[in-house]
Design a protein around this motif. Structure first.
Motif, short mmCIF file in Angstrom:
data_model
loop_
_atom_site.label_atom_id
_atom_site.label_comp_id
_atom_site.label_asym_id
_atom_site.label_seq_id
_atom_site.Cartn_x
_atom_site.Cartn_y
_atom_site.Cartn_z
N HIS A 1 -29.16 -19.54 -29.01
CA HIS A 1 -30.40 -19.47 -29.22
C HIS A 1 -30.45 -18.75 -30.76
O HIS A 1 -31.73 -18.63 -30.99
CB HIS A 1 -31.43 -18.71 -28.31
CG HIS A 1 -31.31 -19.33 -26.92
ND1 HIS A 1 -31.79 -20.70 -26.85
CD2 HIS A 1 -30.96 -19.08 -25.74
CE1 HIS A 1 -31.71 -21.04 -25.58
NE2 HIS A 1 -30.97 -19.97 -24.96
N SER B 1 -32.43 -16.49 -19.66
CA SER B 1 -32.05 -17.76 -20.14
C SER B 1 -30.59 -17.63 -19.64
O SER B 1 -30.02 -17.13 -18.73
CB SER B 1 -31.78 -17.33 -21.64
OG SER B 1 -30.98 -16.43 -21.94
N THR C 1 -33.38 -19.87 -35.31
CA THR C 1 -33.56 -18.49 -34.58
C THR C 1 -34.97 -17.82 -34.83
O THR C 1 -35.63 -17.01 -34.06
CB THR C 1 -32.25 -17.74 -35.37
OG1 THR C 1 -32.15 -16.65 -34.28
CG2 THR C 1 -32.49 -17.03 -36.72
N THR D 1 -28.88 -15.20 -26.04
CA THR D 1 -27.77 -16.04 -26.19
C THR D 1 -26.75 -15.73 -25.14
O THR D 1 -26.06 -14.49 -25.21
CB THR D 1 -27.35 -16.13 -27.48
OG1 THR D 1 -28.21 -16.59 -28.51
CG2 THR D 1 -25.98 -16.53 -27.69
N ASN E 1 -37.30 -19.24 -32.32
CA ASN E 1 -36.99 -18.65 -30.87
C ASN E 1 -37.43 -17.15 -30.98
O ASN E 1 -38.21 -16.84 -29.78
CB ASN E 1 -35.46 -18.81 -30.49
CG ASN E 1 -35.14 -20.08 -30.00
OD1 ASN E 1 -35.79 -20.72 -29.65
ND2 ASN E 1 -33.82 -20.48 -30.13
N GLY F 1 -33.06 -13.74 -31.03
CA GLY F 1 -32.17 -15.25 -30.48
C GLY F 1 -30.91 -14.70 -29.91
O GLY F 1 -30.43 -15.05 -28.91
N SER G 1 -25.53 -20.42 -23.43
CA SER G 1 -26.58 -20.86 -24.24
C SER G 1 -26.25 -20.45 -25.66
O SER G 1 -25.47 -19.51 -26.09
CB SER G 1 -28.11 -20.32 -23.79
OG SER G 1 -28.09 -19.14 -23.72
N ASP H 1 -35.88 -24.65 -26.14
CA ASP H 1 -35.22 -24.24 -27.24
C ASP H 1 -34.69 -25.81 -27.65
O ASP H 1 -33.57 -26.34 -27.43
CB ASP H 1 -34.06 -23.50 -27.23
CG ASP H 1 -33.36 -23.44 -28.52
OD1 ASP H 1 -33.59 -24.32 -29.44
OD2 ASP H 1 -32.26 -22.51 -28.86
N GLU I 1 -32.29 -24.79 -23.31
CA GLU I 1 -31.94 -25.88 -24.25
C GLU I 1 -31.79 -27.31 -23.27
O GLU I 1 -31.16 -27.17 -22.31
CB GLU I 1 -30.61 -25.74 -24.72
CG GLU I 1 -30.28 -24.62 -25.88
CD GLU I 1 -29.04 -24.05 -25.96
OE1 GLU I 1 -28.26 -24.81 -26.94
OE2 GLU I 1 -28.55 -23.26 -25.31
N CYS J 1 -29.57 -13.01 -19.88
CA CYS J 1 -28.77 -14.37 -20.56
C CYS J 1 -27.58 -14.74 -19.74
O CYS J 1 -26.70 -15.64 -20.38
CB CYS J 1 -28.53 -14.34 -22.02
SG CYS J 1 -27.67 -12.82 -22.43
N LEU K 1 -36.03 -19.49 -21.06
CA LEU K 1 -35.69 -20.11 -22.24
C LEU K 1 -34.54 -20.92 -21.84
O LEU K 1 -33.63 -20.83 -21.36
CB LEU K 1 -35.32 -19.15 -23.35
CG LEU K 1 -34.92 -19.81 -24.52
CD1 LEU K 1 -35.93 -20.51 -25.15
CD2 LEU K 1 -34.55 -18.51 -25.60
#
Ligand SMILES: Cc1ncc(COP(=O)(O)O)c(C=O)c1O
Length: 396
Positions: free
Chosen positions: A137, A131, A105, A147, A108, A143, A135, A222, A189, A165, A187
């Motif tokens: 994060h 994002s 975290t 998320t 990020n 973070g 997700s 990430d 993953e 997000c 951002l």
């Protein structure tokens, strides 16, 4: 011996739901509990123990550094840190510098700050972070704010401003619509791990490239769960075809000690100067000494190809099981050794049955059985895990 489950329940804040076993030691892919029962560990500290438990070279590197010093702060040059940075940059040559911290975290958090600082240094008011839904994060406010899981944000008050997000996953059009000249960074993953083992599709990777070219938005990967070999490539971004301006690493890179890192491009690095960011413990000497062993072993000839081969073997086994038990098992997803299978039964009960039979596995999203073994897991161990999964499935 004192009952550790009772002591833990009485003393440690109840923010985790912990399983029954109390472990006393580990070796390779195995853990042993207080009663001497052995468990095959396909959780690996949640994708941390890339080389398995008690790797002798990792342990020796930690002990050797601990006998010299364990902390000097970041006010002085920390040789294990500089050496690990050199190894990471050699493995990831598109980046120019490394920032070290202690966790995912935090890594990020640093990426978000660096992206905003990059645009501020250019005199542009670009702060928006884009994002994806589902997700994960991290749990600190930065973070958490990026998320895409509203249930994790609930009850914690205002999140960081200017974050979106909610972009639907693997929807290239939605991503292109969400990114504009106000976006500081995207951002992403490479595989949404906590969100359900969902890899970036080639179409989403192409849209991320297009959005970056069209708007100049930075791309932040990430790579906390996917990075350092787990997908059969050193960086997760390589496995899914994303070109990043920054990439965050954590979990495996400290050999089991807390360590996070952000790999930063030259353009971003040039916008950061002394005092802009920092941490007391980040990149501690022991964690970096352990990390150097991890990176060397992951980059040893043939290691990454083996991760890819073993991942394919694990997924092939899961697909076979799914073909035998379509009443309970669905789609198999993953790359390298971050794999999962959809389960339509009671997942908590399945995980419990697996533990009872000596296999540790994890949940991802609502209904995915996630398997994240050490990267040096053996073929035999993969076979044992598949047998145990088949056996643990409730009978028809
Ligand atoms: C993709 C991803 N990002 C961030 C984090 C947060 O890392 P940490 O728990 O070390 O803060 C995690 C942890 O599971 C993760 O999987």
């Amino acid at each position: 011996m004192e009952n550790m489950n009772e002591l833990d329940a009485k003393t440690v804040l109840g923010v985790y739901s912990k399983a029954e076993p109390v472990f006393v030691r580990g070796k390779g892919s195995w853990l042993e509990d207080v009663d001497g029962k052995r468990y095959l560990d396909f959780v690996a500290g949640i994708a941390v123990m890339a080389l398995g438990h008690a790797d002798p070279e990792v342990s020796a590197a930690i002990a050797e550094q601990a006998a010299k010093y364990t902390q000097i702060s970041n006010l002085f040059v920390n040789p294990p840190q500089a050496k690990l940075a050199q190894k990471l940059l050699a493995a990831a040559p598109r980046f120019d510098k490394v920032f070290f911290c202690n966790s995912g975290t935090e890594a990020n958090e640093a990426q978000i700050k660096f992206a905003r600082k990059y645009w501020a240094a250019k005199g542009e008011n670009r702060t928006r972070i884009v994002s994806f839904a589902h997700s994960f994060h991290g749990r600190t406010y930065g973070g958490l704010s990026v998320t895409g899981q509203p249930k994790l944000q609930a009850g914690f008050g205002a999140m960081l401003a200017d974050c979106d997000c909610s972009v639907p996953w693997n929807d290239p059009k939605a991503l292109l619509a969400a990114v504009s000249g106000k976006t500081a960074a995207i951002l992403v993953e490479p595989i949404q791990g906590e969100g359900g083992v969902n890899p970036v599709s080639p179409e989403l990777a192409a849209a991320i490239r297009e959005a970056r070219e069209r708007t100049g938005a930075l791309v932040m990967v990430d790579d906390i769960q996917c990075g350092c070999g787990r997908l059969g490539t050193f960086l997760g971004s390589e496995a899914v075809g994303i070109e990043a301006d920054m990439e965050s690493l954590a979990k495996p890179i400290g050999g089991g000690l807390p360590l996070g890192a952000v790999l930063v491009s030259k353009a971003v690095a040039e916008c950061l100067k002394p005092g802009d960011h920092g941490t007391t413990f980040g990149g501690s000497p022991c964690a970096c000494a352990a990390g150097a062993v991890v990176v060397d072993k992951v980059l040893a000839p043939g290691f990454l190809a083996e991760v890819a081969r073993k991942g394919e073997k694990l997924r092939a086994g899961l697909r076979d099981l799914a073909a035998k038990r379509p009443d309970l098992l669905g789609a198999v997803r993953g790359i390298g050794l971050l794999d999962g299978v959809e389960y339509s039964g009671d997942l908590a009960a399945l995980l419990k049955a697996l533990r009872a039979d000596g296999l540790l596995a994890a949940r991802a999203g609502a209904n995915v059985l996630r398997l994240i073994p050490p990267l040096n897991v053996s073929d035999d161990e993969i076979g044992i895990a598949l047998e145990k999964i088949e056996k643990a499935l409730p009978s028809k």
